[in-house]
Design a protein around this motif. Structure first.
Motif, PDB file in Angstrom:
ATOM      1  N   ALA A 174      60.734  10.583 -46.939  1.00 11.13           N
ATOM      2  CA  ALA A 174      59.401  11.181 -47.082  1.00 11.13           C
ATOM      3  C   ALA A 174      59.262  12.316 -46.073  1.00 11.13           C
ATOM      4  CB  ALA A 174      58.327  10.125 -46.846  1.00 11.13           C
ATOM      5  N   HIS A 175      58.417  13.292 -46.417  1.00 11.76           N
ATOM      6  CA  HIS A 175      58.222  14.437 -45.517  1.00 11.76           C
ATOM      7  C   HIS A 175      56.741  14.751 -45.400  1.00 11.76           C
ATOM      8  CE1 HIS A 175      62.534  15.202 -45.660  1.00 11.76           C
ATOM      9  NE2 HIS A 175      62.440  14.937 -46.950  1.00 11.76           N
ATOM     10  N   ALA A 176      56.269  14.894 -44.179  1.00 17.31           N
ATOM     11  CA  ALA A 176      54.839  15.157 -44.006  1.00 17.31           C
ATOM     12  C   ALA A 176      54.571  15.906 -42.717  1.00 17.31           C
ATOM     13  CB  ALA A 176      54.070  13.834 -43.998  1.00 17.31           C
ATOM     14  N   MET A 177      53.370  16.459 -42.683  1.00 15.25           N
ATOM     15  CA  MET A 177      52.898  17.083 -41.463  1.00 15.25           C
ATOM     16  C   MET A 177      51.513  16.560 -41.170  1.00 15.25           C
ATOM     17  SD  MET A 177      52.368  21.078 -40.551  1.00 15.25           S
ATOM     18  CE  MET A 177      51.715  21.560 -38.970  1.00 15.25           C
ATOM     19  N   VAL A 178      51.317  16.113 -39.925  1.00 19.11           N
ATOM     20  CA  VAL A 178      50.035  15.539 -39.541  1.00 19.11           C
ATOM     21  C   VAL A 178      49.547  16.233 -38.272  1.00 19.11           C
ATOM     22  CG1 VAL A 178      48.848  13.450 -38.767  1.00 19.11           C
ATOM     23  CG2 VAL A 178      50.557  13.320 -40.603  1.00 19.11           C
ATOM     24  N   ILE A 179      48.286  16.609 -38.289  1.00 22.27           N
ATOM     25  CA  ILE A 179      47.696  17.272 -37.125  1.00 22.27           C
ATOM     26  C   ILE A 179      46.580  16.392 -36.582  1.00 22.27           C
ATOM     27  CG2 ILE A 179      46.485  19.332 -36.312  1.00 22.27           C
ATOM     28  CD1 ILE A 179      47.679  20.636 -39.010  1.00 22.27           C
ATOM     29  N   GLU A 180      46.705  15.975 -35.356  1.00 19.68           N
ATOM     30  CA  GLU A 180      45.618  15.266 -34.678  1.00 19.68           C
ATOM     31  C   GLU A 180      44.874  16.284 -33.828  1.00 19.68           C
ATOM     32  OE1 GLU A 180      46.699  11.781 -32.399  1.00 19.68           O
ATOM     33  OE2 GLU A 180      48.212  11.158 -33.852  1.00 19.68           O
ATOM     34  N   HIS A 181      43.650  16.507 -34.161  1.00 20.83           N
ATOM     35  CA  HIS A 181      42.868  17.531 -33.475  1.00 20.83           C
ATOM     36  C   HIS A 181      41.684  16.876 -32.767  1.00 20.83           C
ATOM     37  CE1 HIS A 181      40.590  21.649 -33.853  1.00 20.83           C
ATOM     38  NE2 HIS A 181      40.898  21.341 -32.622  1.00 20.83           N
ATOM     39  N   TYR A 182      41.625  17.023 -31.453  1.00 20.54           N
ATOM     40  CA  TYR A 182      40.559  16.392 -30.673  1.00 20.54           C
ATOM     41  C   TYR A 182      39.657  17.447 -30.074  1.00 20.54           C
ATOM     42  CZ  TYR A 182      43.580  12.345 -31.027  1.00 20.54           C
ATOM     43  OH  TYR A 182      44.352  11.325 -31.516  1.00 20.54           O
ATOM     44  N   GLU A 183      38.383  17.397 -30.444  1.00 25.09           N
ATOM     45  CA  GLU A 183      37.440  18.289 -29.776  1.00 25.09           C
ATOM     46  C   GLU A 183      36.128  17.545 -29.588  1.00 25.09           C
ATOM     47  OE1 GLU A 183      36.835  21.814 -32.119  1.00 25.09           O
ATOM     48  OE2 GLU A 183      36.990  20.759 -33.995  1.00 25.09           O
ATOM     49  N   THR A 184      35.415  17.908 -28.536  1.00 21.18           N
ATOM     50  CA  THR A 184      34.082  17.355 -28.326  1.00 21.18           C
ATOM     51  C   THR A 184      33.219  18.495 -27.819  1.00 21.18           C
ATOM     52  OG1 THR A 184      34.594  16.711 -26.049  1.00 21.18           O
ATOM     53  CG2 THR A 184      34.917  15.026 -27.748  1.00 21.18           C
ATOM     54  N   PRO A 185      31.886  18.370 -27.998  1.00 23.68           N
ATOM     55  CA  PRO A 185      31.016  19.477 -27.590  1.00 23.68           C
ATOM     56  C   PRO A 185      31.181  19.771 -26.096  1.00 23.68           C
ATOM     57  CG  PRO A 185      29.787  17.821 -28.810  1.00 23.68           C
ATOM     58  CD  PRO A 185      31.132  17.242 -28.552  1.00 23.68           C
ATOM     59  N   GLU A 186      31.204  21.034 -25.776  1.00 25.00           N
ATOM     60  CA  GLU A 186      31.412  21.453 -24.391  1.00 25.00           C
ATOM     61  C   GLU A 186      30.370  20.806 -23.481  1.00 25.00           C
ATOM     62  OE1 GLU A 186      33.365  22.556 -21.452  1.00 25.00           O
ATOM     63  OE2 GLU A 186      34.218  22.765 -23.460  1.00 25.00           O
ATOM     64  N   GLN A 187      30.808  20.441 -22.308  1.00 24.84           N
ATOM     65  CA  GLN A 187      29.944  19.878 -21.276  1.00 24.84           C
ATOM     66  C   GLN A 187      29.566  18.410 -21.457  1.00 24.84           C
ATOM     67  OE1 GLN A 187      27.640  23.416 -20.824  1.00 24.84           O
ATOM     68  NE2 GLN A 187      29.488  23.799 -19.617  1.00 24.84           N
ATOM     69  N   THR A 188      29.851  17.837 -22.629  1.00 27.47           N
ATOM     70  CA  THR A 188      29.523  16.422 -22.725  1.00 27.47           C
ATOM     71  C   THR A 188      30.663  15.590 -22.170  1.00 27.47           C
ATOM     72  OG1 THR A 188      30.323  16.479 -24.979  1.00 27.47           O
ATOM     73  CG2 THR A 188      27.937  16.439 -24.686  1.00 27.47           C
ATOM     74  N   ALA A 189      30.260  14.556 -21.439  1.00 25.70           N
ATOM     75  CA  ALA A 189      31.250  13.650 -20.880  1.00 25.70           C
ATOM     76  C   ALA A 189      31.701  12.692 -21.981  1.00 25.70           C
ATOM     77  CB  ALA A 189      30.641  12.899 -19.705  1.00 25.70           C
ATOM     78  N   GLY A 190      32.365  11.611 -21.595  1.00 27.51           N
ATOM     79  CA  GLY A 190      32.819  10.665 -22.593  1.00 27.51           C
ATOM     80  C   GLY A 190      34.259  10.284 -22.321  1.00 27.51           C
ATOM     81  N   PHE A 191      34.737   9.361 -23.126  1.00 28.50           N
ATOM     82  CA  PHE A 191      36.072   8.818 -22.884  1.00 28.50           C
ATOM     83  C   PHE A 191      36.764   8.577 -24.215  1.00 28.50           C
ATOM     84  CE2 PHE A 191      38.276   4.531 -22.002  1.00 28.50           C
ATOM     85  CZ  PHE A 191      39.504   5.134 -21.746  1.00 28.50           C
ATOM     86  N   THR A 192      37.900   9.188 -24.397  1.00 26.21           N
ATOM     87  CA  THR A 192      38.699   8.958 -25.590  1.00 26.21           C
ATOM     88  C   THR A 192      39.912   8.136 -25.199  1.00 26.21           C
ATOM     89  OG1 THR A 192      38.063  11.125 -26.448  1.00 26.21           O
ATOM     90  CG2 THR A 192      39.958  10.064 -27.486  1.00 26.21           C
ATOM     91  N   ASN A 193      40.131   7.050 -25.912  1.00 21.15           N
ATOM     92  CA  ASN A 193      41.312   6.214 -25.663  1.00 21.15           C
ATOM     93  C   ASN A 193      41.989   6.003 -27.006  1.00 21.15           C
ATOM     94  OD1 ASN A 193      43.226   4.405 -24.741  1.00 21.15           O
ATOM     95  ND2 ASN A 193      41.791   2.669 -24.578  1.00 21.15           N
ATOM     96  N   VAL A 194      43.047   6.758 -27.258  1.00 25.26           N
ATOM     97  CA  VAL A 194      43.625   6.741 -28.596  1.00 25.26           C
ATOM     98  C   VAL A 194      45.098   6.363 -28.557  1.00 25.26           C
ATOM     99  CG1 VAL A 194      43.986   9.256 -28.491  1.00 25.26           C
ATOM    100  CG2 VAL A 194      44.016   8.115 -30.697  1.00 25.26           C
ATOM    101  N   VAL A 195      45.458   5.499 -29.477  1.00 24.99           N
ATOM    102  CA  VAL A 195      46.858   5.108 -29.616  1.00 24.99           C
ATOM    103  C   VAL A 195      47.285   5.440 -31.043  1.00 24.99           C
ATOM    104  CG1 VAL A 195      48.488   3.184 -29.600  1.00 24.99           C
ATOM    105  CG2 VAL A 195      46.608   3.233 -27.939  1.00 24.99           C
TER     106      VAL A 195
END
Ligand SMILES: Nc1ncnc2c1ncn2[C@@H]1O[C@H](COP(=O)(O)OP(=O)(O)OP(=O)(O)O)[C@@H](O)[C@H]1O
Ligand SMILES: [Mg+2]
Lengths: 428, 250
Positions: A174-195
């Motif tokens: 199989a052949h594929a292309m996957v893009i994981e794109h992470y963005e959050t609004p500027e200046q907002t804090a927060g925590f991303t924990n991704v596996v």
């Protein structure tokens, strides 16, 4: 909740309790101290009851930016919940929210969620992810399927913790292309924990792009685990531009003969950003090939860490491995800690590695001035070229241009990306 | 065009140029020959304004102005061009882009409108023909993976595009096979004009057979020991440099 999932969750909790939040006495966390900053985001006990994953979340205050000119199958994840999946997919391509699997296919959901002891030892937050991830994207590309368009997973988040667990399985050939794109609004804090857990079947190939441009007030912790079967191919692009503190553990297991991986990375840090990349390539079988090049450009008082480990196991004869890490310091207050680690347990290998830290090259700068460019223009071009050398390996031009533009805008110069790229496009 | 008087220059605290006097009229072509390490490239770099080449005494007047007051890029805008002995590779910086940025910086300085991408591409295609440079080179990184001869041709091509008043060609003929030498020489001859002066640094008579200089200088040990007409180059080719040194010492 079923007992199976419950068990997995509890195991995650136990592992997290045992290993805890990584601290700087751990060898692989020596330069990255997340303890204080992470504290507020742990208190919040996530709701781990299975749901459809489509319940209404507030979306009016966040805008997914996307990638101009990219024709892709689009998936959207908001605050750790999958809120949109593509309506029509080609035959043999299945995209499911993990939240649905938790309800419908516990055995598989449990397998996907399950943190292994080794990963948790490396980073206790992987175990926390097992305990708390409510959702994620599970993508299956069946044997022999060649996906013509990329799959784009867009992530957006409010000021809260998001534990996300993705899985990607490619069948044989199989052949594929996957893009994981992470963005959050500027200046907002927060925590991303991704596996993200990736399985590549024999003869399959995956182009994987991981673009992280979250708010510079956020913490981003990621792990990408890849297991490769015979003759499979991974081409990975990691681009780290955002977050206050970010850490990525990328682990590639070359489990069967003939598997190969190409890991490209670029981190641009400024202000007081801290970006830590730890990569591990496990050569566990004969005749596997690995290529790795990570580049960093550091400005302001930012700090970056690169640790690239290559392990050549007993029996992995014919191993061919090259690793490079190059860094450009634009400010004398920026700091880089770079360390290649090579562990070889057999003789028949070809391994090369190296790390460099430097400033812009004087001879190159002079050459450009001798063609009429002023000092800042020459520096700008040269810095961008340094970054672009890893970006040019990205074959999808819309994605590459998007990243080039973001990178260019982040560099501390006044130039105009469109004016510059005009010359590039037309002469190409 | 150019008047150098009693020029002394140091590199890393070591004096390399020890009192150079040189006068080049408008439209003249001067050849500078001399043994390895005698200071020819040092002189070229001083003229182009390279950092680390420190002028400790003497003056350089260019078109009636003090050249040493100008930054390297200002010199380019005012018409000075150096073709490097060893052009550096700049991977990732596109040839065409670099050149367009340079041309437009010069045009801004001269109060001319900038060239848009189309006009510029037309200009460079035209100039590329002059040195028979395959236009595909334009889209590559600056000198990236070019052969020695291709690098030298690229230098002359850039000179053609930037249209200088004073061109300094530092061993542009070295490392060229006979065909490439002919092409480069043809290009240089086409660029010869009553308004343009040139300094050609070379070790070989061959180039001078194709591009006839008005004056030939011998630079040795940081000084110009002898100057003469084209026949001096032939004599140097036959007899080497020692006799010039002896004559100067006498
Ligand atoms: N950047 C530098 N640092 C230290 N020494 C230098 C530097 N550049 C030149 N030199 C020294 O200055 C002297 C003159 O060098 P230069 O390159 O000007 O000679 P050249 O006449 O051009 O020789 P060639 O014919 O070999 O090109 C040499 O002894 C050289 O080693
Ligand atoms: Mg020289």
């Amino acid at each position: 909740m079923s007992t199976l999932i419950q068990e997995v969750r509890q195991r995650g909790e136990r592992l997290f309790e045992r290993h805890g939040i990584p601290h700087t006495r751990l060898e692989h966390w020596k330069y990255t101290d997340i303890r204080r900053a992470i504290e507020p985001w742990l208190a919040e006990k996530a709701d781990v009851s299975p749901g459809s994953g489509y319940e209404a979340l507030p979306t009016d205050d966040v805008a997914f930016q996307g990638i101009d000119g990219l024709d892709a199958y689009r998936i959207r994840v908001l605050d750790g919940r999958v809120i949109e999946i593509p309506e029509a997919l080609p035959e043999g391509v299945i995209v499911q929210p993990l939240a649905r699997l938790l309800a419908d296919d516990e055995a598989r959901a449990a397998r996907i969620l399950n943190a292994d002891e080794q990963a948790s030892l490396f980073n206790g937050l992987v175990a926390l992810n097992t305990a708390r991830a409510q959702d994620g994207v599970v993508i299956t590309v069946e044997a022999g399927i060649e996906l013509a368009r990329p799959i784009l997973i867009q992530h957006m988040g409010h000021a809260q913790a998001a534990h996300i667990c993705h899985a990607l399985e490619l069948g044989a050939q199989a052949h594929a292309m996957v893009i994981e794109h992470y963005e959050t609004p500027e200046q907002t804090a927060g925590f991303t924990n991704v596996v993200s857990r990736v399985q590549l079947g024999s003869g399959s190939s995956l182009v994987h792009v991981r673009l992280q441009q979250e708010s510079s007030a956020r913490m981003h912790i990621g792990r990408l685990d890849v297991c490769q079967q015979r003759d499979s191919l991974l081409k990975s692009h990691v681009i780290t531009l955002g977050a206050q503190t970010s850490r990525l553990d990328l682990v590639v297991n070359l489990n069967e003969a003939g598997a190969s991986c190409e890991l490209n990375g670029l981190y641009l840090t400024a202000g007081r950003q801290h970006a830590d990349h730890h990569t591990v390539i496990e050569h566990r079988a004969p005749y596997c090939r690995s290529r790795e090049e990570y580049r960093g450009i550091l400005d302001g008082r930012s700090r970056a860490v690169f640790n690239g480990r290559v392990v050549v196991h007993e029996g992995a004869v014919g191993t061919d491995s090259e690793q490079r890490n190059a860094n450009l310091l634009l400010s004398d207050r920026a700091e880089i800690d770079t360390k290649p680690e090579l562990e070889i347990y057999n003789d028949d290998v070809r391994c090369a590695h190296g790390a460099t830290v430097g400033q812009l090259d004087e001879a190159q700068l002079f050459y450009m001035k001798a063609r009429g460019l002023d000092d800042s223009q020459a520096r700008e071009l040269l810095t961008f070229a340094f970054a672009d050398e890893v970006l040019v390996r990205l074959d999808v031009s819309a994605v590459r241009r998007h990243i080039e533009r973001l990178s260019f805008d982040k560099l501390p110069y006044a130039g105009d990306f469109d004016a510059m790229s005009l010359g590039l496009e037309e002469s190409a | 065009m150019l008047e150098i008087k009693n020029l002394h220059a140091e590199v890393d605290g070591r004096e390399i140029l020890k009192g150079i006097d040189l006068r080049i009229g408008t439209g003249e072509v001067h050849a500078i020959m001399g043994p390895n390490g005698s200071g020819k490239s040092t002189l070229s770099n001083v003229l182009a304004g390279r950092e680390g080449y420190e002028v400790t005494a003497g003056t350089i007047m260019y078109k009636g102005r003090n050249l040493l007051d100008l930054s390297p890029e200002e010199r380019v805008w005012e018409g000075v061009f150096l073709a490097f002995q060893y052009p550096v590779e700049i991977p990732g910086v596109n040839n065409a882009y670099l050149l367009r940025a340079g041309v437009n910086a010069k045009r801004r300085h001269l109060g001319l409108p900038e060239l848009d991408a189309m006009d510029f591409m037309q200009l460079v295609r035209e100039k590329a023909q002059l040195v028979e440079l395959d236009p595909s080179f334009l889209s590559r990184g600056v000198n990236e993976g070019f052969s020695g001869g291709e690098k030298k041709r690229n230098e002359i091509f850039q000179m053609a595009v930037l249209e200088p008043s004073l061109a300094i060609l530092d061993e542009t003929d070295s490392g060229l096979d006979i065909d490439a030498l002919k092409i480069v020489a043809k290009g240089v001859n086409k660029l010869r004009s009553p308004e343009r002066s040139m300094i050609m640094v070379t070790h070989y008579q061959r180039l001078l057979d194709y591009v006839r200089p008005d004056v030939v200088h011998v630079l040795a040990d940081g000084r110009i020991l002898k100057s003469g007409g084209p026949e001096l180059a032939q004599e140097l080719d036959r007899r080497g440099y020692d006799w010039v040194r002896e004559e100067a010492a006498a």
